[in-house]
Enzyme design. Sequence first.
Site, mmCIF file in Angstrom:
data_model
loop_
_atom_site.group_PDB
_atom_site.id
_atom_site.type_symbol
_atom_site.label_atom_id
_atom_site.label_comp_id
_atom_site.label_asym_id
_atom_site.label_seq_id
_atom_site.Cartn_x
_atom_site.Cartn_y
_atom_site.Cartn_z
ATOM 1 N N LYS A 77 0.838 -1.202 0.000
ATOM 2 C CA LYS A 77 0.000 0.000 0.000
ATOM 3 C C LYS A 77 0.867 1.245 0.000
ATOM 4 C CE LYS A 77 -1.021 2.080 3.624
ATOM 5 N NZ LYS A 77 -1.437 2.510 4.973
ATOM 6 N N GLU A 104 3.536 0.073 12.819
ATOM 7 C CA GLU A 104 2.408 -0.642 12.230
ATOM 8 C C GLU A 104 2.475 -2.146 12.489
ATOM 9 O OE1 GLU A 104 3.684 -1.157 7.605
ATOM 10 O OE2 GLU A 104 3.570 0.859 8.402
ATOM 11 N N SER A 161 3.086 11.812 13.281
ATOM 12 C CA SER A 161 3.024 11.034 12.042
ATOM 13 C C SER A 161 4.138 11.450 11.092
ATOM 14 C CB SER A 161 1.678 11.216 11.339
ATOM 15 O OG SER A 161 1.678 10.521 10.105
ATOM 16 N N ARG A 185 -4.675 2.245 18.918
ATOM 17 C CA ARG A 185 -4.299 0.841 18.851
ATOM 18 C C ARG A 185 -3.819 0.299 20.195
ATOM 19 N NH1 ARG A 185 -1.481 0.652 12.797
ATOM 20 N NH2 ARG A 185 -3.422 0.206 11.685
ATOM 21 N N ARG A 233 -5.436 -3.857 11.028
ATOM 22 C CA ARG A 233 -4.402 -4.589 11.757
ATOM 23 C C ARG A 233 -4.928 -5.183 13.068
ATOM 24 N NH1 ARG A 233 -0.506 -4.140 8.221
ATOM 25 N NH2 ARG A 233 -0.022 -2.099 7.303
#
Length: 442
Positions: A30, A327, A179, A358, A399
């Site tokens: 991706k 990730e 980020s 997460r 995920r």
Amino acid sequence: MAPNNDQTALWPAPHARGAVDATVHVPGSKSVTNRALVLAALASEPGWLRRPLRSRDTLLMAGALRAMGVGIEEGVGTEKGSGEFWRVIPSGLHGPATVDVGNAGTVMRFLPPVAALADGPIRFDGDPRSYERPLNGVIDALRVLGARIDDDGRGALPLTVHGGGALDGGPVEIDASSSSQFVSALLLSGPRFNMGVEVRHIGSSLPSLPHIRMTVDMLRAVGAQVDTPESGGEPNVWRVTPGALLGRDLTVEPDLSNAQPFLAAALVAGGKVVVPDWPTRTTQPGDRLREIFTEMGGSCELTEYGLEFTGSGAIHGIDVDLSEVGELTPGIAAVAALADSPSTLRGVSHLRLHETDRLAALTKEINELGGDVTETADGLHIRPRRLHGGIFHTYEDHRMATAGAIIGLAVEGVQIENVATTAKTLPDFPDLWTGMLGSDGA
């Protein structure tokens, strides 16, 4: 965006009845596909993407670029093994247009700089969760560089970029500690800015550096001149010189982060999983799996055919800094919950701002299956416990879904809520997963 009809559906996670022995063809990356689409759209000549990932995130990126006037033709190569391709035909970027970002970080962050180069207004909107994800780094930087953006002071979606057909560019300071995509967003469009761009990160630690290295490598491959800290430049400063970008013919690598659950299956169930076409050199964060999963009890060999990963069925705990490869955290946490000793996952406080929080989600879901996970300031501490079946919620996070599937290999009765969310980056995951298990699966 219409709601996903599968959001409330429960998928019984297959339970491994024995060791695995499978070859899994993992679809394209991706991260590479979406960067390549942006660079091809900004090039001075047509380009080709071969074996691109076709998933929700990449189709959103292609749709957004088409809305701004870029031609993207799809086809299938006739040569053996050539597979699908996209031909990208750059044209004058223009509005008015509306872009649906879904919940794709690359789309919501990489495309506002592109929209600033368009002639006319480009509106960005997306899923409800996208409104909660930070965009201030890109918005504030673009304003410094000369763009006009209406976001009603939110620093988040929805927003409108009023493109003027060009952008001055130049030096800008940003805090990209939440980020690394803030840096990549500015670098990708930087060659098209009148003065290029100089991005200076002024925040605390910068997560996911491999993704910035990926951006730099791909920029250089299409003719851009980029100075980086690694090439002798200042720490935390990246400079891109203005200039034309070349169209190129790119074959997209398999998505190594999406290989994670399949490699984890060999760790959890024992046996061997082969992932063809694993690159010998790559900037993908998923390449760290070879090191991390070996430390957790597996072994791997990189051959001309791909990666052969073997597990013994024994899983060891790990103390690891995942700041560059955040990730991978959900899958590592799932494996760690099944290990023979505690694990500490560090350096991933930024995961609280991903598709979902997460860290909170992993803690809640593993603990509700009988686990013992505690959040730390920058990660998770996992003490293995005997787990039991139950519903594993995904929070519309791909995920999280694959993490639940990993646990289900060893724990009977795990049901994954909304496994369809894996289509964000890994289409057909349920079929790939059951195909890997073959007759040994539930």
